[in-house]
Design an enzyme around this catalytic site. Structure first.
Site, short mmCIF file in Angstrom:
data_model
loop_
_atom_site.label_atom_id
_atom_site.label_comp_id
_atom_site.label_asym_id
_atom_site.label_seq_id
_atom_site.Cartn_x
_atom_site.Cartn_y
_atom_site.Cartn_z
N ARG A 1 1.01 -0.91 0.10
CA ARG A 1 -0.29 -0.19 0.04
C ARG A 1 1.36 1.45 -0.58
NH1 ARG A 1 -4.36 1.64 4.75
NH2 ARG A 1 -5.42 3.28 3.73
N HIS B 1 0.64 5.64 -1.76
CA HIS B 1 0.15 6.73 -1.13
C HIS B 1 1.55 7.44 -0.92
CE1 HIS B 1 -3.37 5.81 1.75
NE2 HIS B 1 -2.94 4.62 0.88
N SER C 1 8.47 10.52 0.62
CA SER C 1 7.85 11.36 0.66
C SER C 1 7.05 11.02 2.38
CB SER C 1 7.15 12.67 0.98
OG SER C 1 6.38 12.39 -0.16
N SER D 1 -7.04 -6.89 -3.25
CA SER D 1 -7.00 -8.58 -3.12
C SER D 1 -5.89 -9.19 -2.16
CB SER D 1 -6.39 -9.09 -4.55
OG SER D 1 -6.05 -10.27 -3.99
N ASP E 1 -10.92 -8.81 1.01
CA ASP E 1 -11.78 -9.82 -0.10
C ASP E 1 -11.85 -10.46 0.84
OD1 ASP E 1 -10.03 -11.38 -0.33
OD2 ASP E 1 -9.49 -10.92 -2.35
N THR F 1 -9.84 -14.03 0.56
CA THR F 1 -8.45 -14.04 0.61
C THR F 1 -7.40 -13.73 0.38
OG1 THR F 1 -8.56 -14.13 -2.44
CG2 THR F 1 -9.10 -16.11 -1.49
N ASP G 1 -4.74 -12.06 -5.50
CA ASP G 1 -5.44 -13.81 -6.94
C ASP G 1 -6.59 -12.12 -7.12
OD1 ASP G 1 -8.08 -13.17 -4.77
OD2 ASP G 1 -7.55 -15.54 -4.28
C1 HEM Z 1 -8.40 3.37 -5.75
C2 HEM Z 1 -8.63 4.15 -4.51
C3 HEM Z 1 -8.24 3.41 -3.58
C4 HEM Z 1 -9.11 4.02 -2.14
C5 HEM Z 1 -9.90 4.48 -1.84
C6 HEM Z 1 -8.41 3.12 -1.02
C7 HEM Z 1 -8.38 3.10 -0.13
C8 HEM Z 1 -8.00 2.37 1.28
C9 HEM Z 1 -8.26 2.04 2.29
C10 HEM Z 1 -9.85 2.77 3.22
C11 HEM Z 1 -7.89 0.56 2.76
C12 HEM Z 1 -8.28 -0.16 4.20
C13 HEM Z 1 -7.85 1.60 5.23
C14 HEM Z 1 -8.43 1.17 6.98
O1 HEM Z 1 -9.55 0.72 6.68
O2 HEM Z 1 -7.79 1.41 7.86
C15 HEM Z 1 -7.24 0.24 2.46
C16 HEM Z 1 -6.47 -1.03 1.84
C17 HEM Z 1 -5.24 -1.31 1.62
N1 HEM Z 1 -4.57 -0.49 0.66
FE1 HEM Z 1 -6.55 1.13 -0.61
N2 HEM Z 1 -7.46 2.43 -1.92
C18 HEM Z 1 -7.52 2.55 -2.92
C19 HEM Z 1 -6.51 2.41 -3.85
C20 HEM Z 1 -5.07 1.39 -3.37
C21 HEM Z 1 -4.09 1.63 -4.50
C22 HEM Z 1 -3.67 1.54 -5.76
C23 HEM Z 1 -3.45 0.25 -4.26
C24 HEM Z 1 -1.68 -0.21 -4.36
C25 HEM Z 1 -1.50 -0.28 -5.68
C26 HEM Z 1 -3.90 0.12 -2.28
C27 HEM Z 1 -3.17 -0.69 -1.44
C28 HEM Z 1 -4.07 -1.02 -0.58
C29 HEM Z 1 -3.89 -2.29 0.27
C30 HEM Z 1 -2.45 -3.45 -0.21
C31 HEM Z 1 -4.05 -2.28 1.44
C32 HEM Z 1 -3.81 -3.19 3.04
C33 HEM Z 1 -3.36 -3.30 3.72
C34 HEM Z 1 -3.61 -3.41 5.39
O3 HEM Z 1 -3.84 -4.33 5.11
O4 HEM Z 1 -2.51 -2.78 5.98
N3 HEM Z 1 -4.57 0.46 -2.71
N4 HEM Z 1 -7.26 1.11 0.90
#
Ligand code: HEM
Ligand code: NAG
Ligand code: NAG
Ligand code: NAG
Length: 347
Positions: A66, A70, A80, A198, A249, A251, A256
């Site tokens: 993630r 960011h 940053s 995923s 998701d 899994t 996947d």
């Molecule tokens: C399209 C817009 C996106 C939004 C609105 C979004 C939003 C979020 C939110 C709200 C969470 C959970 C945060 C929480 O509840 O603490 C999350 C988790 C995550 N996001 Fe996104 N996300 C987006 C795109 C992406 C992209 C482009 C990536 C990486 C290429 C990404 C990777 C992840 C991953 C891997 C997690 C899980 C992190 C963990 O388990 O610590 N996200 N995202």
């Protein structure tokens, strides 16, 4: 018009800023094998630390992956988001999308410590994020690919920029399409990159409104499949612990295409996930990726490479510690830079 204006202001600022020998401008062309002469084991070290980290905390793969999103969306891929706050700087860690949510900063610290031992002062924190994100995907069952390297680390970070840029979990597809277009990322890139969900988990905090208020008091987002909604209500009861987490998701430790199958079934976790199936422009990619995992993997890699190419053109350095700029604080000349959002370059 305002783009042109800020570009000019930006150019004036950097050309009048005296640069110390240790900093350069972050516009070096990125390339494969960038460290093959200066730090041959770099990529091996990163993967090794990631592998160990996964053994003690399987979720750390998702958490580190993630970081690339960011980092790269806020003034380019420049590390940053790793900077701690200082007396004179509120960094990105405080931003609403990041606080109490981004985790596994310590994994990057571990990687950096090993790299500093092997080749001091050579490998940037921004490159660590890109290598580690690739490794996180491939170690959890996703595709593997070669990453371009040679990024520099920023001297500064901005909570305000992160607040202004990072999307809310309640964003709809239209907003997301527009946001990604600002980085020259296509609708297909948006859907493929969202497939990063995923792996990993989200907090109940992120779906309280969706479950209990979206269609008026007590009423949910109508796009949630009813049995899935019951399950979510059990895991995230109204007024319950908002820091409790749920798999993004079905899994969550395997990279996947189950994420897309879930969306087709109305079982996306966030509004920003399910909206990709609701909106006609994004729905067709959700359908394709739900049926064809190879197609998803190919599009995901393409999206990660494009996202990894985002650079601000600001002065940079190779940080010795990913949490602090080498000078300890940002130079005064940097304090009023406009956000590089929209100025980012693709190399
Ligand atoms: C399209 C817009 C996106 C939004 C609105 C979004 C939003 C979020 C939110 C709200 C969470 C959970 C945060 C929480 O509840 O603490 C999350 C988790 C995550 N996001 Fe996104 N996300 C987006 C795109 C992406 C992209 C482009 C990536 C990486 C290429 C990404 C990777 C992840 C991953 C891997 C997690 C899980 C992190 C963990 O388990 O610590 N996200 N995202
Ligand atoms: C998406 O969200 C924006 C901002 O909240 C809103 O103006 C727009 O009407 C929404 N679009 C749809 C199709 O719901
Ligand atoms: C539901 O949403 C409305 C409007 O956004 C807000 O005023 C109200 O406080 C919310 N209620 C709950 C329980 O979150
Ligand atoms: C935007 O993306 C397209 C398609 O990937 C590419 O051909 C084009 O050169 C990119 N534009 C910029 C400014 O990088």
């Amino acid at each position: 018009m305002s783009f042109l204006f800020s570009s000019l202001a930006f150019l004036l600022l950097i050309t009048t800023t005296p640069s110390s020998p240790a900093t350069a401008t972050a516009t070096t062309p990125l390339r494969h094998g960038y460290y093959s002469a200066t730090c041959p084991p770099a990529e091996f070290i990163v993967r090794d630390v990631m592998r160990k980290s996964l053994l003690s905390d399987p979720r750390s793969a998702a958490s580190v992956m993630r970081f690339q999103f960011h980092d790269c969306f806020v003034n380019g891929c420049d590390g940053s988001m790793l900077l701690d706050d200082t007396d004179t700087m509120l960094g990105e860690k405080l931003s609403l999308s990041n606080i109490d949510s981004l985790r596994s900063y310590d994994v990057v610290d571990d990687i950096k410590a090993e790299l500093e031992e092997a080749c001091p002062g050579v490998v940037s924190c921004a490159d660590i994020i890109v290598m580690a994100s690739r490794d996180a995907v491939s170690l959890t069952g996703g595709p593997n690919w070669e990453v371009k390297l040679g990024r520099l680390d920023s001297l500064t970070a901005s909570q305000a920029d992160a607040d202004a840029i990072m999307p809310s979990p309640r964003a709809n597809a239209t907003m997301l399409i527009d946001l990604f277009a600002g980085y020259n990322l296509s609708v297909k890139d948006l859907v493929a990159l969202s497939g990063s969900h995923s792996i990993g988990k989200g907090r109940c905090f992120s779906i309280q409104f969706r479950l209990y208020n979206q269609s008026g008091p007590g009423r949910p987002d109508p796009a949630i499949e009813p049995r899935f909604r019951e399950k979510l209500m059990e895991l995230c009861p109204m007024g319950g612990d908002e820091s409790a987490t749920v798999g993004l998701d079905s899994t969550p430790v395997v990279f996947d295409n189950a994420y897309f199958k879930d969306l087709v079934g109305g079982r996306g976790f966030l509004n920003s996930d399910q909206t990709l199936f609701t909106h006609p422009l994004t729905r067709k990619y959700v359908e394709v990726f739900s049926r064809d995992e190879e197609e998803f993997f190919g599009a995901f890699v393409e999206g990660m490479v494009k996202m990894g190419d985002l650079q601000s053109g600001r002065p940079g350095e190779v940080r010795r510690n990913c949490r602090v700029a080498n000078g300890g604080r940002r130079p005064a000349e940097e304090e009023h830079l406009p956000p590089a959002f929209g100025l980012a370059r693709w190399i």
